[in-house]
Design a protein around this motif. Structure first.
Motif, short mmCIF file in Angstrom:
data_model
loop_
_atom_site.label_atom_id
_atom_site.label_comp_id
_atom_site.label_asym_id
_atom_site.label_seq_id
_atom_site.Cartn_x
_atom_site.Cartn_y
_atom_site.Cartn_z
N ARG A 1 89.14 144.73 41.59
CA ARG A 1 87.74 145.02 41.25
C ARG A 1 87.07 145.87 42.31
O ARG A 1 85.88 146.10 42.27
N GLY A 2 87.83 146.30 43.29
CA GLY A 2 87.29 147.25 44.25
C GLY A 2 86.69 146.60 45.47
O GLY A 2 86.46 145.40 45.53
N ASP B 1 88.43 150.57 42.82
CA ASP B 1 87.99 149.77 41.68
C ASP B 1 88.83 150.13 40.45
O ASP B 1 88.44 150.97 39.64
#
Lengths: 1055, 898
Positions: free
Chosen positions: B641-642, A554
């Motif tokens: 964003r993972g 992330d």
């Protein structure tokens, strides 16, 4: 006729009812077992105050034993007490004994899961009907709730349970709802087809005459007519909101007479929707299907919860009533409770009244304390008519006069008098005569006050400007605190007003947010619960760290962290890192805590999601960064709420049987959008709803929303009662009325709105609404200790004040212009009056310095406890002596070596050489049996014991052997504790012998023995520290191979 | 041997050991359990100890056996609903009775007799503490030789609960000397002495505020931890010795982190929780085994920090699952094909490549695509054992002999679960039962093994009654209520009387209340020079209530007011504080603003370089038109964003499902009639639902799924009807297209549906699943149908002009397009044709791209952004470009209120 002994106490606002109950409880414990007292109050906080004060009273009066025993009494909210009763009787009730309360935000999901079959069965029909009623139309406003028939089903179920209705009751409710609803509509027209065709014709004709240039109304009409026409051509049904919309189409004169006429024809054709047979049929089908679905879902939902031991608040009450109504269960409960106190009785629901009544039958006496004037929880199933009937009913069964606590210990004289004058007629009309309900006076003194306790702040301008003006008024009052002196509760006398003394009461959450943000804009600190916990920078910072720890891919989280950790609030370091060739490395480099987070990630498997949140919040760099943003206490409130959210998430996983994971917490936080808690800071203005203010008080209370009109609850499920009220049978004649609203956002001028309002049920609902509004206003005004400030909009009617009118309009009038007099009937009260106009002058922001902890060096500390079994040593051990005590222990078969070792060890520990051979053998056999070891003979083990004993006896003829003896020592700043298998105490000191069930071959003994050296060495150190004597003999005894090996540190051995 | 017995002294107690010296031999401080332990060893009564789960399973089997004959026992209904929780509760009752001397025989009392029947039914019950106590008592009856000489009691003997008292009495009969531990006396007149006097006599002079007794109030537990840590840090290392912290909630993780940050020792109390990362494998492995398939559970399993299958394999499968949540979908199959290729490459040179590959493959399959069982009917016991076994094996293998306590806990839990399944003897096992059993086995001992007390003089106890000797400085951390509950006996007066006459004496509520109250006061009685009581108003977000000891102290504390009360928040306001005899220095922090919103950013050269060779898509165009910054970050710089990208929500899943069904039923060529389409949809609906949208099968989405079952077929049938009506043939669905344009613009896209008219040529139709038609209608009317324009432009690379297009709104069954589009059924008057939209879009792209190439990025939704917009922007950003943006935290769009 009840045989119960009940007495009621009417306590007006601030009249000291807690003091009264405390006194009663103190006298009760003199004559009965303290554990038998039940005291229910309104909130956890109130219950806490009650138990604390009751026990403190007893301790103070020297009755410590009674006070101690009062811990065993039942103090709590109605729900907690019912929950306790249900928990104690769960097995009698045939439920799972877990008796857990469903977390409030988990109810809807749980219901959806439990009731899926019923929902699935009825969804096709209900979806279609809901579609026709415009339920799926876009939301009118961002904060409007989306219509979902499943919520209505859930509410029907909730009401059914709260009113003791089962499937039959729901069926009856459906009949009554249909019957009363259809009565609101005109008789159906004969032909649906004719109505449809007429409208279609009019629409087609109108579309043909639209000119190219149109005014706004014309454009809107065209926008509506086109899709309606297309839909009609395709044989699709027109929704009822569209019928209503079509009944209101219009255009401007300049659009041409032809269009005017054509649209007029459309609106006339559409305006016949109330008589449309399909509207009648749709609504009837919707009502009936919803109730049927509710009945089916009710069973499924209840069974689901019963199997899991889950309960919501209504279940707690309904089940507690079941306990109270069952002779066997009630009998057992009756043995444990004998005296009941109910506080805030006026807010009881019918179900709760049934519980209190049934409890009253069970116990020696009950006291119900309340104030019918403060019954404001109708929307939460409270039934004020019934509680009032109960107050009256109880009073009529006794010859003693009803007790009334009528002296205010809270409000100043003027406020008390105003309340009497303003509310008297309305209360009398409600059946609450002034003789029983007016304040008799106040215990407050006027010393030190320069001004009357009233002010009226007329708020000028449009809505947003009004709130800005109000905020400015509050800001000024605080700034000029000595002009608003308030009573000092702690020290006595008066002192200037401070921000924390002010409360602003609002009618809605939207108003709260408006007031709060207006105050914030002016730099006034506010304590208010508001939206957006997850959107505060400090929570975002912690959660960005959380996300990156949980998911190293992330990088957005890293980029956010890079921004948060920059001292320059507009720094673009983050952007440079995001743009770098190795984005990940650059971002990590830009985040000063990335290494700390990465090492925290290494431990993430040992943490729960909530642990990880904690670990991040108190990470020194994180908390320091948050501290540098100032206003630390408020930020910590939010972070504490985040901790609470993480715990609640784990609890909800527990009740639903789902695992709790970091990703789950991130998703839950995004989905639930938790609110920011109201700050506990003393120096902040409190902003809250009138309902939320119940039970609280402030020196200065600002009353807003005075133009609000009472709105009866017509088109949502509500409980109705048939026939006369009987408080002793509170659930009798109950049914649920549900009238659907088929027109979505079309809320006016559709016929149904007016018809509903003027119907008998509508009229009754309106009266209820007016009465409840009266009581709510009473609650608002009576929160004030020193000043009640009315803050109405300068323009428009003050409809809320009109609920006080009684027979004559204008009973309460706020001063205007130069007239500084507030009137209530014929009485007048001086007031400070000022028009408030928006004023954006910022209070110069008080730059509060923030002081933080000094930076201290972290220090690596060894574990406190040194465990001998896991001790390692830098100084190696060697075997210095090897003795073969006897043969190997003979086995038959392949024993579980772990169990064998334990069993042999146990025999060595428990064997008593002085006992008879028979007794020794029997004991050893029992031990082997218990360890399920059948492969060795007990006698062989005993022989090994004897051999060891003999050998040691030979070594230390005058020595004593201690088996399994404990040893403790403080070595440096560490602790050692353990149990030594065998300790020999001899003339020169001590020797430690440790049994090891090692079965290996002879050539492996030494290696094995020295590996235990550190453990024995630590024992030796501990013994020395404990008794100051040397312990120089360290022996490993291997009973399985019959060996005894002496070990020593290599250094000592060499010596 | 010389023992000190305190009811709360199992676990940590203070002082650490008996005696004044620096150690103790032949002496210890024990609690009831420790005492039983010592005696068992001496009496030869030790035996294997099973997990509590196994005892509960055995008791459940006993209850079931007892229910099969005679009349239904009192617990029958509860047992049939929730056998595990019922067995657990009744076992608790039974153990309490046994400890109190219950003979386990019928005594003419219905409920007790039902329990007595269970005693002799079913399998044998592994002994619990109560049974062990009874065995010890029995063995002591013969007054055997034991080496315990003296037992000193922390609690007054009369306060001991009956089982404990029985043991003490019996020991006395065995010549053990029973004595009482003395409480230190008060010889000064400090506030603390007055408090102690008050606790003893109920009277005392008022408090002076001499700092020997202080209450600290904090708004939050966080601030409370700060205050305590500051106070401790203000003392010397030597002063840590003799300082004892009472922490009743059993977890000091938060406080310890605050202490360690200051170089102080950690207290090391950790609460058992089933939610520790490593433990999740067990519940997740089961959660993924129930029908309907729970994609989220499997995804969670795959995304664990240490997943049970290879990390890279887990990542690939997780990605496929998040994209198309279900098994059997194309993405899932592609992921497996990918894994196969990886394995083949990895073992290319391995002599037993095939065996190695298939071993791994089989194991991965086992974890990811095991059987699915109905929750109510249950999972066969064998299958449950296999899952538990697999988890246990994974834990052991992962641990690889390193003795990681948490992995060993997982292995232990898995093994306890297997044993419990064996003992329970029930087959199959319903989901609820399995979940209960898992919770039980995980709850036992799952503390954080890395959270331990560290060296130093500081000590911590969980219970105020664990303090049995003098304490210099007593700190009661989390001094909040409600405290210990006085237990409510489940037995009626008649049952209690029957028990009493059978020699079974239960503790009365008043005795329990007295014992609990004594324990609270005990801690203060032992405090010598200072006591601090620290209470947060909020703890874990919950409002706290007052501690029972606070009730008792109220008459003394209340009048003293500020003399003894101190607010932790004051720490934030001043440079130095005097608290409880110590001076707490603080330092001023320089205030900086949190990051602020800023519209215009300068892009580094490295970012500009990434603009070269880009390919745009319809989605990237939409992002760009709305916010250049968002396009830059997500499309150009690919800010990830993972992996925890959420499984799509129900609306998106419904859309995906409808799209996938459309792909199946709209085959190239002439369109089937509506009836045939309905049949085809019916044939593939459930298979595709399971394959790519399985979350919709979860019970909570019953309403949505019911709606989809009605709407999707109707929508596609209507689409077929419209296509036929318009004489359109299907060219293809999900067609990949790529095209190059002037200015180096390259575009690629996947087109939902491309159609052809014999005369009018190619058209594109984009399928949309949306709640309301408004957005798309407005888009068309305002000439902002960017996706349609893009798809039209690339639909037929050979064509001179963009192909006309329309949106098909599945939910509303509307085929809408701009006026003149032959593919549209309903024409919307558009202020800009699709061709013009495309031209303007390209211009807009150029303008934004050029701006970026000049090193500027703009966040369109931020204040004053419009001041920097390129001139002549033909497609301007939407009014609320940030509304659904995932970057608001980064851009700082929302600013906080105070």
């Amino acid at each position: 006729m009840t045989s119960a002994k009940i007495n009621t106490v009417v306590a007006s606002a601030g009249a000291g009812k807690t003091t009264r109950i405390v006194r009663d409880i103190a006298s009760e414990v003199e004559t009965r077992e303290p554990e038998e007292i039940v005291a229910t109050t309104f909130t956890v906080k109130a219950a806490d105050e009650l138990i604390e004060r009751s026990r403190a009273h007893l301790f103070k009066s020297g009755r410590a034993e009674k006070a101690a025993r009062l811990l065993g009494a039942r103090f709590g909210t109605v729900n907690s007490i019912c929950g306790q009763i249900v928990g104690e009787h769960a097995i009698d009730l045939g439920r799972s004994p877990r008796a857990e309360v469903i977390p409030e935000d988990g109810v809807s999901r749980l219901f959806a899961i439990a009731a899926d079959t019923a929902i699935e069965r009825h969804a096709p029909a209900l979806n279609a009907l809901a579609d026709a009623m415009g339920f799926f139309e876009p939301k009118r406003a961002a904060d409007a709730e989306r219509s979902d028939w499943r919520s209505t089903v859930r509410r029907l179920i909730e009401l059914a349970r709260a009113n003791g209705l089962g499937a039959a009751g729901l069926a009856h409710s459906a009949d009554r709802s249909v019957e009363t609803f259809l009565a609101l509509l005109p008789a159906p027209s004969v032909s649906a087809d004719a109505l449809d065709k007429a409208l279609q014709g009019a629409v087609t004709a109108a579309l043909a005459v639209f000119p190219a240039e149109l005014g706004n109304d014309g454009k809107a009409a065209l926008k509506l007519l086109r899709p309606v026409h297309t839909a009609a051509q395709r044989g699709e049904r027109l929704s009822w909101p569209d019928w209503a919309r079509l009944s209101k189409v219009k255009c401007a004169k300049k659009d041409g007479q032809a269009l005017i006429d054509a649209l007029d024809a459309v609106s006339r054709a559409a305006a016949r929707h109330p008589e449309h047979p399909r509207l009648h049929a749709d609504c009837e089908a919707f009502i009936r299907t919803l109730f049927t679905c509710a009945a089916e879902a009710l069973d499924a939902y209840q069974a689901y919860k019963a199997a899991r031991g889950l309960m919501d608040f209504i279940d707690q009450e309904a089940l507690a009533l079941e306990v109270l109504q069952d002779p066997a269960m009630a009998g057992r409960l009756g043995e444990r409770i004998s005296r009941v106190f109910v506080d805030e009785f006026q807010d009881s629901s019918p179900l709760q009244i049934a519980i209190f009544t049934a409890m009253a039958e069970l116990v020696d006496a009950s006291t119900w304390v309340g104030d019918p004037k403060q019954a404001i929880y109708g929307f939460r199933n409270a039934d004020s008519a019934l509680t009032q009937a109960a107050f009256d009913g109880v009073a009529s069964t006794t010859t003693e006069p009803q007790e009334v606590l009528a002296t205010s210990y809270r409000s100043r004289e003027g406020i008390v008098s105003f309340v009497n004058a303003a509310f008297g007629p309305a209360f009398t009309a409600m059946g609450l005569p002034a003789s029983e309900h007016a304040f008799a006076g106040t215990a407050r003194k006027e010393d030190g006050f320069d001004h009357a306790p009233f002010a009226v702040w007329w708020l000028e301008g449009k809505l947003d400007l009004q709130y800005a003006a109000l905020a400015a008024g509050i800001r000024d009052a605080i700034a000029d605190g000595s002009d608003w002196v308030v009573g000092d509760k702690a020290e006595g006398g008066v002192r200037p007003l401070k921000a924390g003394d002010v409360a602003v009461l609002c009618r809605s959450h939207a108003d709260i947010l408006r007031v709060a943000s207006s105050l914030s804009r002016l730099g006034v600190k506010v304590a208010v619960e508001r939206d957006g916990l997850a959107r505060t920078p400090h929570v975002e910072l912690v959660m960005a760290a959380f996300r990156w720890v949980a998911d190293p891919t992330d990088r957005l989280a890293l980029a956010e962290l890079a921004r948060f950790f920059s001292d320059d609030p507009t720094s673009d370091l983050w952007l440079q890192a995001v743009s770098a060739e190795d984005q990940d490395a650059a971002l990590q480099a830009a985040v000063p805590i990335s290494t700390a987070l990465a090492s925290l990630r290494e431990t993430v498997l040992t943490l729960t999601p909530a642990d990880l949140v904690d670990a991040l919040i108190v990470l020194p760099e994180v908390i320091r960064r948050i501290e540098t943003w100032g206003d630390v206490a408020a930020r910590l409130d939010d972070l504490e709420a985040l901790r609470g959210f993480a715990r609640a998430y784990e609890a909800s996983c527990a009740s639903s049987g789902a695992p709790a994971t970091p990703s789950g917490l991130v998703l839950a936080l995004a989905a639930d959008e938790p609110r920011r808690p109201k700050s506990l800071q003393a120096d902040a203005v409190k902003v809250m709803t009138y309902h939320g203010a119940k039970g609280l008080e402030w020196p200065l209370v600002v009353l807003t929303g005075l133009n609000r009109e009472p709105k009866p609850r017509l088109f949502e499920p509500v409980a109705e009662a048939e026939g006369a009220l009987d408080w002793r049978d509170p659930l009798a004649g109950r049914w649920i009325r549900y009238w659907p609203w088929p027109y979505a956002s079309q809320s006016k001028d559709v016929g149904l709105d007016e018809a509903a309002l003027t119907s008998p049920l509508g009229q009754a609902a309106e009266l209820r609404a007016r009465q409840e509004e009266t009581r709510l206003l009473y609650v608002g005004v009576t929160r004030a200790r020193d000043y009640a400030v009315f803050a109405p909009p300068a323009k428009g009617e003050l409809k809320w004040l009109q609920v006080l009118d009684g027979t004559a309009p204008g009973h309460v009038a706020l001063p205007s212009g130069a007239n500084n007099v507030l009137t209530a009937g014929r009485e007048t009260f001086a007031a400070r009056v000022s028009p408030l106009v928006v004023d954006d002058a910022l209070v110069p922001p008080v730059v509060r310095p923030t002081y933080v902890r000094l930076t201290r060096q972290r220090r690596d500390r060894a574990p406190l406890h040194r465990r001998p079994s896991s001790e390692a040593s830098s100084s190696p051990f060697v075997v210095v002596e090897k003795i073969q005590l006897g043969p190997r222990l003979p086995f038959v078969g392949a024993p579980d070596m772990l169990a064998l070792g334990e069993a042999v060890h146990a025999i060595f520990a428990a064997d008593d050489a002085h006992a008879s051979g028979e007794a020794r053998l029997a004991k050893a056999n029992r031990i082997l049996e218990r360890w399920n070891v059948h492969q060795v003979q007990a006698q062989d083990v005993l022989d090994a014991c004897d051999r060891l004993q003999r050998h040691l006896g030979g070594l230390w003829p005058n020595g004593r052997l201690h088996r399994e003896t404990p040893v403790f020592a403080r070595l440096g700043d560490q602790l050692v504790s353990g149990r030594i298998d065998l300790l020999a105490e001899h003339d020169a000191g001590f020797a430690v012998i440790d049994h090891k069930s090692f079965p290996g071959s002879r050539d492996t003994w030494e290696t094995r023995a020295v590996s235990y050296g550190p453990q024995l060495g630590l024992y030796a150190e501990a013994i020395e520290a404990a008794v100051g004597q040397a312990c120089d003999g360290l022996y490993i005894h291997m009973p399985i191979v019959g060996a005894l090996l002496r070990v020593a540190r290599q250094t000592e051995a060499a010596v | 041997m010389d023992l000190i017995l305190g009811l709360a002294c199992d676990g940590r107690a203070y002082p650490d050991f008996p005696g004044e010296g620096s150690g103790a031999l032949h002496a210890a401080v024990v609690g009831p359990s420790g005492l039983i332990d010592v005696l068992e060893v001496q009496l030869g009564l030790t035996g294997p100890r099973g997990a509590e789960a196994v005892r509960i399973a055995a008791y459940a089997a006993k209850l079931r056996a007892a229910s099969t004959t005679g009349s239904a026992p009192f617990f029958a209904d509860s047992f049939s609903r929730d056998p595990w929780a019922t067995a657990k509760t009744l076992l608790g009752w039974r153990d309490q009775l046994v400890a109190a001397g219950w003979p386990g025989q019928p005594m003419g009392s219905a409920r007790l007799d039902d329990l007595a029947k269970a005693e002799v039914s079913g399998p044998s019950l592994p002994p619990g503490t109560a049974d062990r106590l009874c065995a010890v008592l029995t063995a002591l009856t013969d007054q055997p030789a034991i080496t315990l000489h003296r037992l000193r009691l922390v609690e007054p003997r009369e306060l001991l609960p009956p089982p404990c008292r029985r043991l003490v009495d019996q020991l006395e009969r065995c010549d053990v000397t029973i004595e009482q531990v003395a409480r230190p006396g008060a010889d000064a007149d400090s506030d603390l002495d007055r408090v102690r006097a008050f606790l003893t006599t109920g009277t005392s002079p008022p408090l002076n505020g001499d700092a020997s007794f202080v209450t600290v109030d904090a708004d939050t537990a966080l601030m409370a931890a700060e205050a305590l840590a500051e106070w401790l840090a203000a003392g010397s290392e030597e002063e840590l010795a003799g300082t004892v912290i009472v922490s009743c909630d059993g977890d000091t993780a938060l406080l310890d982190r605050a202490l360690q940050a200051r170089g102080l020792p950690a207290l090391g109390q950790s609460a058992a929780s089933p939610w520790r990362g490593a433990l999740q494998v067990l519940p997740l492995a089961f959660a993924a085994s129930w029908a309907p398939f729970d994609a989220k559970a499997l995804l969670d399993l795959l995304l664990l920090p240490r997943p049970p299958i290879g990390r890279s394999a887990a990542r690939k499968l997780a990605r496929a699952l998040a994209r198309e949540p279900g098994t059997g979908a194309a993405a899932w199959d592609r992921a497996w094909a990918d894994l196969d290729a990886d394995l083949t490459e990895r073992f290319a040179d391995h002599p037993q490549a095939e065996t190695e590959i298939s071993r791994r493959r089989d194991r991965w399959r086992e974890w990811t695509t095991g059987g699915l069982y109905n929750r109510i009917d249950g999972i066969p016991a064998d299958a449950a054992r296999r899952i538990a076994g697999r988890v246990g094996q994974w834990a052991i293998e992962t641990d690889a002999g390193a003795s990681d306590p948490l992995l060993l806990t997982v292995a232990g839990a898995a093994s306890a679960l297997t044993q419990a399944i064996d003992v329970l003897g029930q087959d199959p096992l319903p989901a609820l039962l399995v979940e209960r059993m898992i919770e039980q086995v995980l709850a036992e001992g799952a503390q954080n093994p890395e959270h331990v007390a560290t060296a130093g003089g500081l000590r911590c106890v969980k219970n105020p009654a664990s303090i049995w000797g003098p304490v210099e400085r007593l700190i009661w951390w989390d001094f909040k209520g409600p405290g210990d509950r006085v237990p409510t006996s489940p037995w009626s007066q008649a049952e209690t009387a029957a028990l009493t006459s059978a020699g079974c004496a239960l503790e009365t509520p008043s005795a329990a209340a007295a014992r609990i109250g004594w324990g609270y006061a005990n801690a203060l009685h032992h405090a010598q020079t200072r006591a601090l009581l620290i209470r947060p108003a909020l703890s874990g977000g919950e409002e706290t209530v007052s501690h029972p000891l606070a009730h008792q102290l109220n008459p003394l504390i209340q009048p003293a007011g500020r003399k003894i009360r101190w607010s932790a928040e004051r720490l934030l306001e001043d440079a130095a504080h005097d608290l409880a005899g110590r001076r707490l220095p603080r330092e001023l922090v320089a205030i900086v603003q949190p990051p602020q919103a800023r519209a215009r950013w300068t892009l580094p050269a490295s970012a500009v370089a990434k603009l070269a060779d880009r390919k745009e898509s319809a989605t990237s165009f939409e992002r760009l038109a709305d916010c250049q910054m968002r396009w830059m970050l997500l499309d150009v710089l690919r800010l990830s964003r993972g992996r925890f990208s959420e499984i799509p929500g129900p609306d998106q899943l419904l859309g995906n499902l409808a799209h996938e069904i459309a792909n199946h039923v709209l085959q190239p060529g002439p369109v089937a009639d509506a009836e045939a389409v309905l049949q085809q949809v019916d044939a593939v609906f459930d298979a595709l639902l399971s394959a790519i949208a399985s979350p919709l099968q979860q019970p909570e989405f019953a309403g949505e799924l019911a709606a989809a079952r009605a709407r999707v077929p109707a929508a596609l049938a209507e689409l077929a009807r419209l296509l036929r009506q318009k004489n359109l043939e299907v060219v293809g669905t999900e067609l990949d297209r790529e095209a190059a344009f002037a200015n180096g613009l390259a575009v690629l896209g996947r087109l939902d549906l491309v159609v052809r008219h014999p005369a009018k040529g190619t058209g594109v139709i984009d399928l949309k699943w949306t709640r309301s038609a408004n957005r798309r209608r407005t888009e068309l009317a305002e000439g902002r149908a960017l996706q349609l324009a893009t798809y039209g432009a690339i639909a037929d690379p050979a064509a001179a002009a963009p192909a006309p297009g329309a949106y098909y709104l599945l939910n509303q069954r509307r085929l809408i397009g701009p006026t003149g589009a032959f593919v549209a059924d309903e024409e919307i008057e558009a202020s800009r044709s699709l061709t013009d939209t495309w031209t303007d879009l390209v211009e807009t792209w150029r303008a934004w791209r050029d701006l970026a190439a000049n090193g500027v990025a703009l966040g369109a939704g931020l204040p004053r952004a419009a001041d920097h917009f390129p001139a002549d922007l033909r497609v301007s950003p939407n009014e609320e470009p940030c509304r659904y943006c995932e970057l608001t935290s980064l851009c700082r769009v929302t600013q906080e209120a105070n």
